[in-house]
Design a protein around this motif. Sequence first.
Motif, PDB file in Angstrom:
ATOM      1  N   GLU A 183       0.814  -1.363  -0.014  1.00 41.40           N
ATOM      2  CA  GLU A 183       0.028   0.029  -0.016  1.00 41.40           C
ATOM      3  C   GLU A 183       0.688   1.275   0.029  1.00 41.40           C
ATOM      4  O   GLU A 183       0.519   2.404  -0.475  1.00 41.40           O
ATOM      5  N   ARG A 238      -5.452  -1.216  -1.837  1.00 45.29           N
ATOM      6  CA  ARG A 238      -5.461  -1.336  -3.354  1.00 45.29           C
ATOM      7  C   ARG A 238      -5.250  -2.689  -3.831  1.00 45.29           C
ATOM      8  O   ARG A 238      -5.163  -3.247  -4.721  1.00 45.29           O
ATOM      9  N   ARG A 282     -14.084   0.155   7.408  1.00 43.34           N
ATOM     10  CA  ARG A 282     -13.659   0.741   6.271  1.00 43.34           C
ATOM     11  C   ARG A 282     -11.930   0.857   5.833  1.00 43.34           C
ATOM     12  O   ARG A 282     -11.544   1.986   6.171  1.00 43.34           O
ATOM     13  N   ARG A 286      -8.914   1.258   3.936  1.00 48.13           N
ATOM     14  CA  ARG A 286      -8.741   1.280   2.577  1.00 48.13           C
ATOM     15  C   ARG A 286      -7.496   0.479   2.223  1.00 48.13           C
ATOM     16  O   ARG A 286      -6.635   0.213   2.848  1.00 48.13           O
TER      17      ARG A 286
END
Length: 587
Positions: free
Chosen positions: A324, A480, A476, A478
């Motif tokens: 990340e 990718r 939540r 985050r």
Amino acid sequence: MPERVRLLLVLVYFVLLLLVGRLVQLQVFEHGKYATLAKGNHQRTETIPAPRGRIFDRNGTPIAANRIAVDLYYRGGPVRFASRILTILGLERLPEVPEGEEEVVLAANLPDKWVPTLAELTAGQPNLRLEERIERYYPNPIAGPVIGYVQGPTAADLKRGYERGDLVGRAGLEAALEETLRGRRGLKLVEVDVRGEVLREQVLAPPVPGRDVRLTLDLNLQRAAERALAEALADLNAGRKKLGLPPETVARGAIVAVDPTTGEVLAMATAPAYDPNLFTRRPTPASEIRALQNDPALPLLNRAVQAYTPGSTFKPVTASALLEAGLVGPATTFRCLPSIRFGGQTRRNWSPRDMGPMKVTDALAYSCNTWFYQAVIEAGPVETVEVIADRARALGLGAPTGLEIAEKRGLVPDKAWKRERFGEPWYPGETLSVAIGQGAVLATPVQVARMLALVATSGRTPPLHLVQGAGSAPARVRGRYWRVVQEGLRETVTEGTASFRLKDFPVPTAGKTGTAETPGKKAGYEHAWYMGYGPYPLDGSSPYPPLAVVAFFENAGEGSRVALPAVKKVMAAYWKVPAPVARAAGP
């Protein structure tokens, strides 16, 4: 009429007049005063105990309930029918009432068949009385450190509003849910005759029972987890025998199973444990309780919420942090060397051979220490510890998971912690240890379970909870590169360190082995971990419900040998599938 007779009559009439006057005074003018006093002599108010709230599993099976118990109290002095009463109770003589005490328990938990007979024999005897009380019992007990237990009130409890005969939660869920489970006593007016026998009772205020609680735990899965803990002793001792080490008499560890999509804890087992019914028995088995308290295996400890070195179960955190932050990419490749030298120290992989070039998914699957060392060195180890620490906290480590029971916070070390704790700067080599879950890193099995659930759900698992309806909104977190970490955990099962035990499992799963070195301990005494989840992937396409399981064993050796089989058994029990036998030994 003779004078003396008249004088005698006058005297008699005078005395009668005095008596009549006194009667008029008592019955007419002072009637209210003496009526009140008379009423107070044979009426009293008593409190009515309130039933404690019951505890059920998620399917409504009772775990903690209440029942009526009858005790016989003795106030000292002579007793009618003493020989018959003593024979019924199996006693030789009446006990002495200790100085300063009003009474003693002559017999507790009287059998139902003897209660009517003893009620008849003790009727009208001021030195004996039968008393009903509400007793806690556990018809389907789970591990004592999880459910906890109740005891009578201490002096401090009495000052806080509890009364003699109340039950107070002392540990686990019984203590954590005390305000919910505790009821409110009622009040009644009792009328007795001169011998103290009850004539009638009038309820002035009924007791208010404590509220029932339904847990998220699945009793069947809980029992499967507890069996897996007990059966792990054989795997543990097989490893000890292989290394020429003495066997253990008990496995010390914990298993936590959660629904990764809801945060519900489906099973929380800890070993060794105790039966909470031990603490509700009357008379209290003091010697057995002392034995528990003095047991070096610490059966009163809930290991699911204690903090330990996580070892390689921490590597998905490091992988996620590096990805990340852009410090590595999915295709970044390092050679999985047997060892590297850094900062004057030789740091080794678990395997003595060169395992070839690996990407991050391979490094997770084969648990390659030297891949993570090289990645951290190239990224800059002093600053990279902050990157790892931030991601670890985002994934729920170093903080409570949301459970209703008390839990340790664990430790996510960083430069500020080192400076505050030791007054020293952070050294580059320390980041290499942290990257593989060693060094100062500490995590609880429940924290590892939530971290795994967050990875499995791409950062959307709510805080963990044990009480139905107590869950909160999903997290939540985050990211990718969730899919890359998930693929590495899947590869662990299909090709890597867990494949020899789980490759042929009927439900596709993903996971990570962990063998955490412990300071001052030699090989064979590492902490054994395995964390796994399924069905893989968690996209709703499988008929099997989602499950994440973490097994931890203290000083038990290799995670793949001890913890992995335990997780497999829990998964097989939950999904009701067979658990194939391992084909060969693995790392």
